[in-house]
Write a protein that holds these residues in place. Structure first.
Motif, mmCIF file in Angstrom:
data_model
loop_
_atom_site.group_PDB
_atom_site.id
_atom_site.type_symbol
_atom_site.label_atom_id
_atom_site.label_comp_id
_atom_site.label_asym_id
_atom_site.label_seq_id
_atom_site.Cartn_x
_atom_site.Cartn_y
_atom_site.Cartn_z
ATOM 1 N N LEU A 124 0.869 -1.177 0.000
ATOM 2 C CA LEU A 124 0.000 0.000 0.000
ATOM 3 C C LEU A 124 0.909 1.231 0.000
ATOM 4 C CD1 LEU A 124 -2.385 -1.281 2.781
ATOM 5 C CD2 LEU A 124 -2.822 -1.285 0.331
ATOM 6 N N THR A 125 0.698 2.109 -0.955
ATOM 7 C CA THR A 125 1.553 3.280 -1.114
ATOM 8 C C THR A 125 0.719 4.546 -1.042
ATOM 9 O OG1 THR A 125 2.952 1.994 -2.600
ATOM 10 C CG2 THR A 125 3.286 4.365 -2.585
ATOM 11 N N ILE A 174 5.239 3.958 2.317
ATOM 12 C CA ILE A 174 4.887 2.707 1.661
ATOM 13 C C ILE A 174 4.819 1.619 2.730
ATOM 14 C CG2 ILE A 174 7.300 2.197 1.087
ATOM 15 C CD1 ILE A 174 6.269 0.929 -1.506
ATOM 16 N N TYR A 175 3.790 0.778 2.650
ATOM 17 C CA TYR A 175 3.597 -0.290 3.635
ATOM 18 C C TYR A 175 3.482 -1.607 2.891
ATOM 19 C CZ TYR A 175 2.149 3.759 6.347
ATOM 20 O OH TYR A 175 2.095 4.985 6.958
ATOM 21 N N GLN A 176 4.133 -2.634 3.424
ATOM 22 C CA GLN A 176 4.008 -3.967 2.854
ATOM 23 C C GLN A 176 3.567 -4.900 3.968
ATOM 24 O OE1 GLN A 176 7.499 -5.983 1.159
ATOM 25 N NE2 GLN A 176 6.481 -5.684 -0.813
ATOM 26 N N ALA A 198 -4.995 9.622 -1.501
ATOM 27 C CA ALA A 198 -5.140 8.414 -2.312
ATOM 28 C C ALA A 198 -4.136 7.369 -1.846
ATOM 29 C CB ALA A 198 -4.931 8.720 -3.791
ATOM 30 N N VAL A 199 -4.474 6.105 -2.098
ATOM 31 C CA VAL A 199 -3.596 4.980 -1.792
ATOM 32 C C VAL A 199 -3.580 4.068 -3.003
ATOM 33 C CG1 VAL A 199 -3.360 2.886 -0.386
ATOM 34 C CG2 VAL A 199 -4.009 5.002 0.696
ATOM 35 N N THR A 200 -2.388 3.624 -3.396
ATOM 36 C CA THR A 200 -2.292 2.614 -4.446
ATOM 37 C C THR A 200 -2.061 1.259 -3.795
ATOM 38 O OG1 THR A 200 0.094 2.865 -4.743
ATOM 39 C CG2 THR A 200 -1.332 4.251 -6.099
ATOM 40 N N MET A 201 -2.521 0.206 -4.475
ATOM 41 C CA MET A 201 -2.419 -1.161 -3.945
ATOM 42 C C MET A 201 -1.814 -2.060 -5.014
ATOM 43 S SD MET A 201 -6.306 -1.096 -2.491
ATOM 44 C CE MET A 201 -6.831 -0.192 -3.929
ATOM 45 N N THR A 202 -0.776 -2.814 -4.649
ATOM 46 C CA THR A 202 -0.165 -3.758 -5.580
ATOM 47 C C THR A 202 0.141 -5.058 -4.855
ATOM 48 O OG1 THR A 202 2.046 -2.883 -5.104
ATOM 49 C CG2 THR A 202 0.933 -2.009 -7.056
#
Length: 167
Positions: A60-61, A75-77, A99-103
Motif C-alpha cells: 500500500l503506497t 509505503i507499507y508492505q 489516495a492509496v495505491t495497492m499492488t
C-alpha cells in the motif's frame, strides 16, 4: 477478529473466512479484492476491507499530489491472511485529496495497480454569488475612478502652482 498495529500508519484486523462471496469495489489481482473503502477524516486515513482467496502480501503506497522537485512518501508492505481483512492506512489529505495505491506480486506481473482516492474536494464555503461579484466590480470601478480624479486634480494643482511661481 484479531487486531494488529504494525507501527505508525497502518493497522490490520482479520475476520474469519466467510463462505459468502461479497461484491467488491476493485480487483487488485485475481486472488485479492478490495471489497469496500472509506476515508475517515477524524483518523486521517483510509479504512479498507480486502477479501483474499489465500494469504497474500500487499503493498500500500501513499499517493500524493506531486509538485515539481523531489519528495518522499510512505509505503507499507503487509501480509493479508486468507479471508476478509480490515486495514487502516494513515494518509492525510494534501491539497484537499488523499489516495492509496495497492499492488501485489501478481498485479505487478500484470503491469497494473489499483487505487482509491477521495478525489478533489471543494472548500467548505459557499460559492460566491453573482450579485456579490457585481458589487465587487462596481466598488472597484468607483474606487478606481475616485483615485484617478484625485491624481489628476493633484497634478493640475501642481501645474497651476508651477505657473504661478514662474509669473
Amino acid at each position: 477478529m484479531t487486531a494488529q498495529d504494525d507501527g505508525a500508519g497502518i493497522e490490520i484486523s482479520t475476520n474469519t473466512t466467510s463462505e459468502e462471496t461479497e461484491s467488491y469495489a476493485q480487483e487488485v489481482d485475481p486472488q485479492t479484492r478490495l471489497v469496500s473503502w472509506n476515508y475517515n477524516d477524524n483518523r486521517e486515513g483510509f479504512e479498507l476491507r480486502f477479501e483474499t482467496d489465500r494469504s497474500k502480501r500487499i503493498t500500500l503506497t501513499e499517493a500524493v499530489q506531486f509538485s515539481e522537485g523531489a519528495g518522499s512518501g510512505r509505503i507499507y508492505q503487509e501480509r493479508l491472511p486468507e479471508g476478509t481483512s480490515d486495514v487502516f492506512v494513515k494518509v492525510p489529505r494534501r491539497g484537499g485529496q488523499a489516495a492509496v495505491t495497492m499492488t501485489t506480486a501478481a498485479s505487478i506481473e500484470q503491469n497494473r495497480f489499483s487505487y482509491v482516492s477521495t478525489g478533489e474536494t471543494t472548500p467548505d464555503r459557499p460559492a460566491i454569488s453573482y450579485e456579490r461579484v457585481q458589487m465587487l466590480i462596481f466598488v472597484t470601478a468607483v474606487g478606481t475612478v475616485g483615485a484617478t480624479i484625485r491624481v489628476i486634480r493633484g497634478r493640475r494643482e501642481d501645474e497651476e502652482e508651477t505657473w504661478r511661481r514662474l509669473l
